[in-house]
Design an enzyme around this catalytic site. Structure first.
Site, mmCIF file in Angstrom:
data_model
loop_
_atom_site.group_PDB
_atom_site.id
_atom_site.type_symbol
_atom_site.label_atom_id
_atom_site.label_comp_id
_atom_site.label_asym_id
_atom_site.label_seq_id
_atom_site.Cartn_x
_atom_site.Cartn_y
_atom_site.Cartn_z
ATOM 1 N N TYR A 11 0.822 -1.216 0.000
ATOM 2 C CA TYR A 11 0.000 0.000 0.000
ATOM 3 C C TYR A 11 0.853 1.263 0.000
ATOM 4 O O TYR A 11 0.442 2.305 -0.484
ATOM 5 C CB TYR A 11 -0.917 0.037 1.227
ATOM 6 C CG TYR A 11 -2.278 -0.581 1.029
ATOM 7 C CD1 TYR A 11 -2.413 -1.869 0.543
ATOM 8 C CD2 TYR A 11 -3.429 0.127 1.350
ATOM 9 C CE1 TYR A 11 -3.659 -2.437 0.388
ATOM 10 C CE2 TYR A 11 -4.681 -0.433 1.199
ATOM 11 C CZ TYR A 11 -4.789 -1.721 0.714
ATOM 12 O OH TYR A 11 -6.035 -2.278 0.572
ATOM 13 N N LYS A 38 2.985 -15.230 1.877
ATOM 14 C CA LYS A 38 3.157 -15.920 0.593
ATOM 15 C C LYS A 38 4.651 -16.196 0.460
ATOM 16 O O LYS A 38 5.311 -15.791 -0.501
ATOM 17 C CB LYS A 38 2.607 -15.036 -0.548
ATOM 18 C CG LYS A 38 2.488 -15.733 -1.892
ATOM 19 C CD LYS A 38 1.366 -16.750 -1.961
ATOM 20 C CE LYS A 38 1.432 -17.508 -3.286
ATOM 21 N NZ LYS A 38 0.422 -18.578 -3.384
ATOM 22 N N ASP A 81 -3.316 -17.902 -0.064
ATOM 23 C CA ASP A 81 -4.360 -18.547 -0.879
ATOM 24 C C ASP A 81 -5.064 -19.631 -0.063
ATOM 25 O O ASP A 81 -6.292 -19.742 -0.068
ATOM 26 C CB ASP A 81 -3.788 -19.098 -2.195
ATOM 27 C CG ASP A 81 -2.520 -19.921 -2.020
ATOM 28 O OD1 ASP A 81 -1.947 -19.943 -0.900
ATOM 29 O OD2 ASP A 81 -2.084 -20.549 -3.005
ATOM 30 N N ASP A 120 -6.423 -6.798 4.025
ATOM 31 C CA ASP A 120 -7.559 -6.121 3.394
ATOM 32 C C ASP A 120 -8.512 -7.158 2.805
ATOM 33 O O ASP A 120 -9.722 -7.120 3.026
ATOM 34 C CB ASP A 120 -7.043 -5.181 2.300
ATOM 35 C CG ASP A 120 -8.168 -4.484 1.562
ATOM 36 O OD1 ASP A 120 -9.096 -3.988 2.217
ATOM 37 O OD2 ASP A 120 -8.123 -4.448 0.306
ATOM 38 N N ASP A 142 -12.393 -8.824 4.444
ATOM 39 C CA ASP A 142 -13.698 -8.795 3.771
ATOM 40 C C ASP A 142 -14.309 -10.197 3.723
ATOM 41 O O ASP A 142 -15.513 -10.370 3.893
ATOM 42 C CB ASP A 142 -13.572 -8.258 2.329
ATOM 43 C CG ASP A 142 -13.824 -6.749 2.246
ATOM 44 O OD1 ASP A 142 -13.633 -6.061 3.261
ATOM 45 O OD2 ASP A 142 -14.202 -6.272 1.156
HETATM 46 C C1 IPM Z 1 -10.375 -1.053 4.023
HETATM 47 C C2 IPM Z 1 -10.647 -0.396 2.717
HETATM 48 C C3 IPM Z 1 -9.510 0.539 2.385
HETATM 49 C C4 IPM Z 1 -8.244 -0.291 2.287
HETATM 50 C C5 IPM Z 1 -9.713 1.390 1.138
HETATM 51 C C6 IPM Z 1 -10.994 2.197 1.198
HETATM 52 C C7 IPM Z 1 -8.540 2.280 0.858
HETATM 53 O O1 IPM Z 1 -10.858 -1.351 1.741
HETATM 54 O O2 IPM Z 1 -10.181 -0.334 5.029
HETATM 55 O O3 IPM Z 1 -10.337 -2.288 4.085
HETATM 56 O O4 IPM Z 1 -7.958 -0.866 1.227
HETATM 57 O O5 IPM Z 1 -7.523 -0.375 3.262
HETATM 58 MG MG MG Z 2 -10.960 -3.354 2.481
#
Ligand code: IPM
Ligand code: MG
Length: 367
Positions: free
Chosen positions: A141, A192, A224, A248, A252
């Site tokens: 990042y 990884k 993975d 990240d 999710d």
């Molecule tokens: C998160 C989001 C952010 C990230 C974005 C909005 C920049 O997806 O906080 O998970 O990638 O960190």
């Molecule tokens: Mg995110």
């Protein structure tokens, strides 16, 4: 003692959730003497529109001066055409790096009332309680060099750099062991290392740190496989520690196991437990302004703020308990109503927040 909290509503559903959610802080003040002073500032698309930059200097100054920051969400289609360096997301990333919020705690806890809203079978997720610890200020990042350039043939070439220093790995690994020590005593480090040198170093440092935490059971997993295991048998995990980008993605995935992205809080902490708290979900522009957004991730983020920055475990417990009470009572926003019987009551952002605040106040008054 008066604590300073900076409120950054941001974009999309951020402002409407925040407008309701801050009333929890008022309840904590009125019922429990938790004195707070709130400031408000712009970030993300809202700041681009008003001041031409996603992270105005005044916002950053206020964030530095605050004890904690509560953020809604940033981004939306309106700003999608902007170059990467000027997008709303830069505001968020700038806050993370400038405040050195290297530790991102993303708990994925399934409220038993929502087992049927999960995309997995109830028996796979019932009782789920995992914590993803994501490194937040390094990795791909933030690595340099980065950009898009033309190569000798005139073709465009995009590049980013995946880099971690030893000390960056060590401090997040250490925290991973400490957090695991305070709960299930198992830490899984995700990398990884079979392909990327930087994560082979990650694995080496995590192994070194493990010697200081003999009572923690450490495992390593390739990313993975970790993605696969999270949807195959998520309850095998206790704490997962990983780098910025893998974290990240995996957070999710973990979020969805709990029924909705609308349920997940997060804390981004510096070395002194100053923190920025935000729901894991995004700005959801498609439902913005419609009173449909689920405020629970933000309310649970406030609970994390009570716990981690202000060491107010009681307030955190009662707020989390209040969320559970309201789910028990059958209240659901649209995102968590799937697969439910007719006994649930579909409510909007405002009514959901009101109900949680009421339950929270009752809990505080009861003792
Ligand atoms: C998160 C989001 C952010 C990230 C974005 C909005 C920049 O997806 O906080 O998970 O990638 O960190
Ligand atoms: Mg995110």
């Amino acid at each position: 003692m008066t604590r300073k909290i900076l409120i950054l509503p941001g974009d999309g559903i951020g402002p409407e959730i925040m407008q309701h959610a801050v009333r929890v802080l008022e309840a904590a003040r009125d019922r429990y003497g938790f004195e707070v002073e709130l400031e408000h500032a712009l970030v993300g698309g809202a700041a681009i529109d008003a001041e031409g930059t996603p992270l105005p200097a005044t916002t950053l100054e206020l964030a530095r001066a605050a004890d904690a920051v509560l953020l809604g969400a940033v981004g939306g289609p309106k700003w999608d055409a902007l170059p990467t360096a000027q997008r709303p997301e830069r505001g968020l990333l700038g806050l993370r790096s400038n405040l050195e919020l290297f530790a991102n705690l993303r708990p994925a806890i399934l409220f038993p009332q929502l087992a049927s809203a999960s995309s997995l079978k109830p028996e796979l997720v019932s009782g789920l309680d995992i914590l993803i610890l994501r490194e937040l200020t390094g990795g791909i990042y933030f690595g340099e060099p980065r950009g898009v350039e033309r190569d000798a043939s005139g073709q465009r070439r995009g590049f980013n750099t995946y880099v971690y220093t030893e000390s960056e790995i060590r401090r997040i690994a250490r925290l991973g062991f400490e957090l695991a020590g305070a709960r299930g005593k198992r830490l899984c480090s995700v990398d990884k290392a079979n392909v990327l040198e930087v994560t082979a170093l990650w694995r080496e440092i995590v192994d070194e740190e493990a010697r200081n935490f003999p009572d923690i059971e450490l495992s390593h997993m390739y990313v993975d496989n970790a993605g696969m295991q999270l949807v195959r048998a998520p309850k095998q995990f206790d704490v997962i520690v990983t780098g910025n980008m893998f974290g990240d993605i995996l957070s999710d995935v973990a979020a969805m196991l709990t029924g909705s992205l609308g349920m997940l809080p997060s804390a981004a902490l510096d070395a002194n437990s100053k923190g920025m708290y935000e729901p894991v979900h995004g700005s959801a522009p498609d439902i913005a302004g419609k009173n449909l957004a689920n405020p629970l991730a933000t309310l649970l983020s406030i609970a994390m703020m009570f716990r981690y920055t202000f060491a107010q475990a009681r307030l955190a417990d009662e707020l989390e308990g209040a969320v559970s009470d309201v789910l028990d009572a059958g209240l659901r926003t649209r995102d968590i109503a799937q697969g439910e019987s007719a006994s649930v009551q579909l409510v909007g952002t405002d009514a959901m927040t009101d109900a949680v605040i009421k339950a929270f106040s009752q809990r505080l008054d009861a003792s």
